[in-house]
Design a protein around this motif. Structure first.
Motif, mmCIF file in Angstrom:
data_model
loop_
_atom_site.group_PDB
_atom_site.id
_atom_site.type_symbol
_atom_site.label_atom_id
_atom_site.label_comp_id
_atom_site.label_asym_id
_atom_site.label_seq_id
_atom_site.Cartn_x
_atom_site.Cartn_y
_atom_site.Cartn_z
ATOM 1 N N ASP A 93 0.836 -1.196 0.000
ATOM 2 C CA ASP A 93 0.000 0.000 0.000
ATOM 3 C C ASP A 93 0.872 1.247 0.000
ATOM 4 O O ASP A 93 2.067 1.208 0.328
ATOM 5 C CB ASP A 93 -0.888 0.018 1.252
ATOM 6 N N ARG A 94 0.275 2.372 -0.328
ATOM 7 C CA ARG A 94 0.968 3.644 -0.221
ATOM 8 C C ARG A 94 1.355 3.885 1.237
ATOM 9 O O ARG A 94 0.647 3.465 2.153
ATOM 10 C CB ARG A 94 0.098 4.803 -0.719
ATOM 11 N N VAL A 97 -1.272 5.302 3.497
ATOM 12 C CA VAL A 97 -2.326 4.334 3.822
ATOM 13 C C VAL A 97 -1.859 3.396 4.923
ATOM 14 O O VAL A 97 -2.594 3.101 5.869
ATOM 15 C CB VAL A 97 -2.730 3.537 2.562
ATOM 16 N N GLY A 193 -10.788 -6.863 -5.644
ATOM 17 C CA GLY A 193 -11.867 -6.223 -4.902
ATOM 18 C C GLY A 193 -12.791 -7.175 -4.177
ATOM 19 O O GLY A 193 -13.848 -6.766 -3.684
ATOM 20 N N ALA A 237 -11.179 -1.402 2.395
ATOM 21 C CA ALA A 237 -10.285 -1.624 1.258
ATOM 22 C C ALA A 237 -10.622 -0.698 0.098
ATOM 23 O O ALA A 237 -9.734 -0.132 -0.549
ATOM 24 C CB ALA A 237 -10.368 -3.083 0.816
ATOM 25 N N LYS A 238 -11.917 -0.515 -0.147
ATOM 26 C CA LYS A 238 -12.331 0.368 -1.240
ATOM 27 C C LYS A 238 -12.000 1.820 -0.920
ATOM 28 O O LYS A 238 -11.503 2.560 -1.778
ATOM 29 C CB LYS A 238 -13.833 0.208 -1.484
ATOM 30 N N HIS A 239 -12.252 2.238 0.324
ATOM 31 C CA HIS A 239 -12.009 3.633 0.711
ATOM 32 C C HIS A 239 -10.521 3.974 0.625
ATOM 33 O O HIS A 239 -10.155 5.064 0.149
ATOM 34 C CB HIS A 239 -12.521 3.874 2.137
ATOM 35 N N LEU A 240 -9.667 3.051 1.078
ATOM 36 C CA LEU A 240 -8.220 3.308 1.101
ATOM 37 C C LEU A 240 -7.514 2.845 -0.168
ATOM 38 O O LEU A 240 -6.311 3.048 -0.297
ATOM 39 C CB LEU A 240 -7.589 2.614 2.318
ATOM 40 N N GLN A 241 -8.260 2.223 -1.076
ATOM 41 C CA GLN A 241 -7.684 1.688 -2.324
ATOM 42 C C GLN A 241 -6.535 0.722 -2.011
ATOM 43 O O GLN A 241 -5.427 0.855 -2.533
ATOM 44 C CB GLN A 241 -7.207 2.824 -3.235
ATOM 45 N N VAL A 243 -4.203 -2.482 -2.020
ATOM 46 C CA VAL A 243 -3.755 -3.417 -3.047
ATOM 47 C C VAL A 243 -4.190 -4.828 -2.646
ATOM 48 O O VAL A 243 -4.552 -5.092 -1.486
ATOM 49 C CB VAL A 243 -2.225 -3.365 -3.230
ATOM 50 N N ASP A 244 -4.142 -5.758 -3.599
ATOM 51 C CA ASP A 244 -4.490 -7.144 -3.311
ATOM 52 C C ASP A 244 -3.509 -7.750 -2.324
ATOM 53 O O ASP A 244 -2.323 -7.390 -2.286
ATOM 54 C CB ASP A 244 -4.482 -7.973 -4.596
#
Length: 383
Positions: A93-94, A97, A193, A237-241, A243-244
């Motif tokens: 993740d970034r 995040v 997702g 997961a969607k809010h923070l984008q 990764v898998d």
């Protein structure tokens, strides 16, 4: 042949390391303690305090690393996200995040923003109105620096705050409502997702109430609660984008309600991966590692089973010299990894550990009996 850097030398990362070696690539490990398990076990060990980001970046450049893999602690994952500031590596993740997820105060603020179920943060001025409260460092782990305050006593609260801040890298803490209930973990793998595989583990602390040392996979957990937990993870997961890859959550359940306590994206410690594999046959360490190698979490040839296995970290409530273990009940030992030797001065939990034990039972009732004796600290004596 690719070059891979595993940023951790703890024994919990051994299954990750073994998988990386089996992949046929050149694997390096780094850590500041040459006496750690992987420092002695791995072929290519680099003695390096990886919290020094400049030196870690220099190591990555000098080795020409193609992939970096975090180990089994929060600092390792944090450093890996910083090493990936240019987006060169995979499965991470970034950094901002990662900071939100791993900082307890920032995570609670995120939860309030998007409606995740978490214990309430208690401002100092409302301390007397909501009891008991639990005081935690914002950025520590393994139950370090945690205190429950049950009385309306400002001096006790201040002592708890100072204790928590002493374990925090940023010298900060969070005060929150203390929730009674059973602690569990939800370990799930995200891909495209969606949650493609998930497990529920029951967790207890016997030597220290804030440190998990005894656990087992739960096969009959209420499906509706699992569904709601999964939906909560997907919302985040969607809010923070995100990764898998792995998303691992500790939560407290009370009836049909639950509260998130902690969320991480690194592999849990104390060989949690082995508990899942021994119990279900799922190759957890491999699934965890694949996204960092730019691979999709593989469910190929997955045929889950139900075996009855207990994981237990043998540790002490007080510091003393370790001599030997004497078991009081016959057990089937699946695996036993000693972390201390006879004659070692072993600190109290969570600062010292004697061994990691995996014990197998032939039935659910037999496992329950073994589990019960372990929770009562009657399975063995430590001398």
């Amino acid at each position: 042949m690719k070059k891979i850097l595993l940023v951790d030398t703890n024994c919990s990362s051994k299954p990750i390391y073994d998988y990386l070696v089996r992949s046929g690539n050149e694997v390096f490990v780094c850590g500041g303690n040459p006496n750690d398990f992987l420092a002695k076990y791995a072929k290519n060990y680099v003695e390096l305090d990886y919290s020094n980001i400049d030196r870690s970046l220099a190591l990555v450049d000098s080795l020409g690393v193609d992939y970096i893999v975090p180990g089994c602690n929060d600092l390792s994952y944090k450093i890996c996200t910083e090493l990936n500031s240019q987006g060169k590596f995979y499965g991470l993740d970034r950094n901002e995040v990662s900071e939100i997820i791993n900082n307890k105060k920032k995570f609670r603020l995120l939860a309030a923003e998007i409606g995740l179920p978490v214990p309430r943060i208690i401002p100092h001025g409302e301390f007397s109105d909501i009891l008991p409260v639990i005081v935690k460092p914002t950025d520590a782990y393994s139950g370090r620096g945690v205190t429950i305050v049950r009385e309306s006593d400002r001096d006790k609260l201040q002592t708890a705050i100072e204790y928590a801040e002493s374990f925090s890298r940023t010298k900060t803490c969070v005060i929150e409502e203390y929730i009674e209930g059973q602690l569990y973990s939800h370990s799930a793998f995200l891909s495209g997702g969606k949650i493609v595989c998930e497990f529920i583990v029951e967790e207890h602390g016997t030597a220290n109430p804030f440190v998990v040392d005894t656990s087992r996979v739960v096969y009959d957990f209420p499906e509706d609660v699992i569904g709601r937990i999964g939906d909560t993870m997907l919302t985040m997961a969607k809010h923070l984008q995100l990764v898998d890859g792995l998303i691992h959550t500790q939560f407290i359940k009370q009836g049909s309600s639950f509260w998130l306590i902690e969320v991480t994206r690194r592999c849990p410690g104390d060989l949690y991966s082995q508990l899942i594999e021994f119990s279900t046959g799922f190759r957890y360490a491999e699934a965890y590692t694949e996204p960092f190698l730019n691979q999709t979490v593989s469910l190929k040839d997955v045929h889950l089973k139900q075996s009855y296995v207990m994981r237990h970290t043998i540790s002490q409530q007080v510091a003393k010299t370790f001599s030997s273990l004497q078991f009081n009940l016959p057990i089937q030992i699946e695996d036993l990894l000693f972390l201390s030797l006879s004659g070692d001065m072993v600190k109290s939990s969570p600062f010292g550990r004697i061994a990691l034990l995996f014990a197998r039972a032939n039935s659910e009732s037999e496992l329950s009996k073994l589990f019960r004796s372990t929770l009562q600290r009657e399975l063995y004596n430590i001398y």
